[in-house]
Design a protein around this motif. Structure first.
Motif, PDB file in Angstrom:
ATOM      1  N   ASP A  71      -9.432 -12.469  -8.050  1.00 23.58           N
ATOM      2  CA  ASP A  71      -9.246 -12.433  -6.602  1.00 23.58           C
ATOM      3  C   ASP A  71      -8.017 -13.263  -6.263  1.00 23.58           C
ATOM      4  O   ASP A  71      -7.992 -14.476  -6.510  1.00 23.58           O
ATOM      5  CB  ASP A  71     -10.469 -12.986  -5.876  1.00 23.58           C
ATOM      6  N   LEU A  72      -7.009 -12.632  -5.698  1.00 21.26           N
ATOM      7  CA  LEU A  72      -5.777 -13.311  -5.329  1.00 21.26           C
ATOM      8  C   LEU A  72      -5.709 -13.460  -3.820  1.00 21.26           C
ATOM      9  O   LEU A  72      -6.003 -12.511  -3.073  1.00 21.26           O
ATOM     10  CB  LEU A  72      -4.560 -12.511  -5.810  1.00 21.26           C
ATOM     11  N   PRO A  73      -5.324 -14.635  -3.307  1.00 23.31           N
ATOM     12  CA  PRO A  73      -5.199 -14.805  -1.857  1.00 23.31           C
ATOM     13  C   PRO A  73      -4.025 -14.000  -1.309  1.00 23.31           C
ATOM     14  O   PRO A  73      -2.941 -13.986  -1.899  1.00 23.31           O
ATOM     15  CB  PRO A  73      -4.970 -16.310  -1.698  1.00 23.31           C
ATOM     16  N   VAL A  74      -4.241 -13.312  -0.211  1.00 21.89           N
ATOM     17  CA  VAL A  74      -3.198 -12.521   0.424  1.00 21.89           C
ATOM     18  C   VAL A  74      -3.178 -12.801   1.922  1.00 21.89           C
ATOM     19  O   VAL A  74      -4.157 -13.286   2.501  1.00 21.89           O
ATOM     20  CB  VAL A  74      -3.393 -11.005   0.182  1.00 21.89           C
ATOM     21  N   VAL A  75      -2.041 -12.492   2.533  1.00 19.90           N
ATOM     22  CA  VAL A  75      -1.913 -12.501   3.989  1.00 19.90           C
ATOM     23  C   VAL A  75      -1.635 -11.068   4.420  1.00 19.90           C
ATOM     24  O   VAL A  75      -0.762 -10.394   3.854  1.00 19.90           O
ATOM     25  CB  VAL A  75      -0.782 -13.429   4.462  1.00 19.90           C
ATOM     26  N   VAL A  76      -2.375 -10.593   5.416  1.00 20.78           N
ATOM     27  CA  VAL A  76      -2.281  -9.204   5.855  1.00 20.78           C
ATOM     28  C   VAL A  76      -1.783  -9.154   7.289  1.00 20.78           C
ATOM     29  O   VAL A  76      -2.307  -9.852   8.170  1.00 20.78           O
ATOM     30  CB  VAL A  76      -3.652  -8.504   5.749  1.00 20.78           C
ATOM     31  N   LEU A  77      -0.783  -8.305   7.527  1.00 22.11           N
ATOM     32  CA  LEU A  77      -0.316  -7.983   8.875  1.00 22.11           C
ATOM     33  C   LEU A  77      -0.707  -6.549   9.185  1.00 22.11           C
ATOM     34  O   LEU A  77      -0.571  -5.662   8.323  1.00 22.11           O
ATOM     35  CB  LEU A  77       1.204  -8.130   8.982  1.00 22.11           C
TER      36      LEU A  77
END
Length: 617
Positions: A71-77
């Motif tokens: 599980d990799l941390p992501v930022v979503v727009l």
């Protein structure tokens, strides 16, 4: 829906994050490629800015090809039309851009995350949009975390800001990304700041991976390109037809190639990859980002092997790219105190397929008109208090650059102590390297100890004083024989065309558990045709080091040099998988054909196995 920013996780098969080596990178980019047809500006920029060393960075080569679900941390727009997913912990990579109405992924969304040896520091991975700052090649922070914060535009649209201090060029990079309400494109504003008073060479390329398939055509507003086929100098050619083949369709070309488009001055820069229906990703920008490039691996056995190596089976991609200069061999002088910004747009382009796949001029004209309909490219104008989402490094905090780089960590604290007390604490292994005139001045007057003299040598070397660096390292060795100074003396001698094996043998004996040092020692012995000694060193290694693919390759090369063909055959039969095989490296195919020549003199060699074929031409 209104525009939104949220945190999430991305689950996919991934290798462990690459770990750094303790050995500083004394070599530079090594780029010495010629170019036929360069004008005055290009000629000046071709001869400017290639670094002789990648200091203060160390290699980032500690990885394997073993992958597990992570599980990799992501930022979503998100807005009504697009969902954009970013990986702040991996160089801020734009990993995915989905067109919501159709569900179409516009980028090459790699089904795996697998490091491979393509970047300046080694570790790199394929997929998405990579931001490249520094020097010719994939940038030093492509597998490192960036700082990420949440801001907002005056109208309330959320903005993802990622930033970091790039330590080789000593520039601050800031990447603002946002999705305006009802916008068909993702906006990205890049800002480079030179906080020093000195002019520095600047380099930027946005590398965009998109799916490669039959019928996909790459378009850009140019009728000529600088072509490189990995065998000779770049040359200016007509585009798209070269040697009777339309090169805008990459699946018809068997070998790897670069095409740097010769865009006319004054036109809006853009590049697109459109499928048989006239649909696909477009990237456009404001004028400062003037370069555009097409790269493909080719459809031959070597190119197919690279595609599988990087993305697994059945996931081919090509790259369309955008840069500050017209080619990736150039660097642009950035004055002291300067700040440069440009805006990029990413989204779905739809053009009449009959025009896209018709004559080149008509295809480009139709696509250009569609690009204009995407609307204006305006700066982010982000304001307000930043909400921290994730952290990058604290090297910028150590340099007091007036930007929030967080709290100092273990790597920076020894240098903070030098600033506060005038003394750099001795440690073994040494403190992480730094560069810059301020640090050089402090260490020039530092009392002599092996650790301070070792770092003084690195600082002098980074600033081009190679003779002074050698003096400092010899002084360090006079105070204490350490593997670190021995290796620097050896490596600087090798880079100057001298021999390094005996120094490396001594260094290896002092630090036999340092994998990178073992590799360099054996490689130097093989290069000096001391293959029997190389095999003796290998035989004395622990099982873990001997099992490494790179060491097995060196063992086979040493055995070949020692005429121990049975040992070579055994290694080949067991399989040699070099986790960090370098892009363009020919060691595997050279080993195979030389072995065939010696084993079966006068006979045609057996075909190169697919598992060993990474040839790019």
């Amino acid at each position: 829906m209104t525009s939104a920013l949220r945190l999430d996780t991305l689950r996919l098969p991934a290798a462990d994050p690459p770990t750094p080596s303790p050995l500083p990178i004394l070599r530079g980019t090594g780029v010495r490629r010629g170019l036929v047809g360069a004008d005055e500006e290009m000629t000046a920029q071709l001869g400017y800015g290639q670094p002789h060393t990648l200091l203060p960075y160390t290699m980032q080569d500690g990885y394997t090809r073993d992958r597990t679900e992570r599980d990799l941390p992501v930022v979503v727009l998100e807005n009504e039309h697009l969902t954009a997913t970013f990986l702040p912990s991996y160089g801020g990579r734009l990993w995915s851009l989905v067109h919501r109405e159709s569900g179409r992924e516009l980028l090459h969304r790699n089904p795996i995350l697998q490091p491979a040896n393509l970047a300046l520091r080694d570790a790199w991975f394929a997929g998405g949009v990579e931001w490249n700052l520094g020097a010719t090649g994939h940038w030093p922070l492509t597998c490192s975390p960036l700082h990420a914060v949440r801001l907002a535009r005056p109208d309330g649209t959320p903005v993802l800001r990622m930033y970091e201090f790039e330590r080789m060029r000593r520039l601050v990079v800031r990447i603002d990304a946002w999705l305006p309400e009802d916008s068909p494109v993702l906006m990205v504003e890049v800002t480079l700041t030179n906080p020093s008073a000195d002019t520095v060479p600047a380099y930027w390329w946005s590398n965009i991976a998109v799916p490669e398939a039959e019928g996909v055509r790459v378009l850009a507003p140019a009728s000529r390109a600088y072509h490189f086929d990995y065998t000779e100098a770049l040359r200016l050619v007509d585009f798209p037809v070269l040697d009777g083949v339309d090169r805008s369709y990459t699946t018809g070309v068997p070998t790897a190639a670069d095409y740097f488009f010769d865009l006319p001055a004054g036109a809006r820069p853009w590049i697109a990859a459109l499928d048989g229906e006239g649909k696909g990703l477009v990237q456009a920008s404001t004028g400062l980002l003037r370069g555009r490039k097409l790269f493909h691996w080719g459809t031959g056995q070597g190119g197919a092997r690279w595609q599988e190596w990087l993305s697994g089976p059945s996931a081919p991609y090509l790259e369309i790219q955008a840069g500050l200069a017209r080619t990736q061999l150039e660097h642009v002088p950035m004055p002291g105190g300067a700040e440069w910004s440009w805006v990029e747009a990413y989204g779905l382009l739809e053009v009449d397929p009959a025009l896209v796949h018709g004559p080149w001029e008509a295809a480009v004209s139709a696509a250009s008109a569609a690009v204009e309909r995407l609307g204006p490219l305006t700066p982010s104008g982000a304001v307000g208090e930043a909400e921290v989402l994730s952290r990058g490094s604290a090297w910028g905090a150590l340099e007091d650059l007036g930007v929030d780089f967080g709290e100092l960590g273990a790597e920076q604290l020894p240098w903070r102590e030098l600033l506060d007390t005038g003394r750099l604490p001795v440690s073994d292994p040494p403190a992480a390297p730094v560069t810059g005139q301020r640090w050089l001045d402090l260490l020039e007057k530092h009392p002599a100890d092996w650790h301070a003299r070792y770092h003084l040598g690195l600082l002098r070397y980074a600033l081009g004083d190679l003779e002074g660096a050698s003096v400092a390292w010899q002084e360090s060795l006079g105070l204490c024989r350490t593997p670190w100074a021995l290796r620097c003396v050896a490596e600087s001698a090798r880079l100057a065309g001298g021999r390094s094996a005996d120094l490396l043998l001594e260094a290896h004996a002092l630090a036999p558990s340092v994998v990178a040092l073992s590799v360099e020692t054996v490689r130097a012995l093989v290069a000096d045709d001391r293959c029997a000694e190389a095999l003796t060193v290998i035989d004395a290694l622990g099982d873990e080091q001997r099992a490494l693919g790179r060491m097995r390759l060196l063992e086979a090369q040493a055995a070949l040099g020692a005429q121990d063909l049975d040992r070579v055959e055994a290694l080949l039969n067991e399989g040699i998988v070099v986790d960090n095989l370098r892009e363009g490296e020919d060691s595997l195919d050279s080993l195979w054909f030389r072995y065939q020549e010696l084993r079966n003199p006068g006979q045609d060699p057996a075909p190169l196995p697919e598992s060993l074929d990474f040839r790019m031409h």
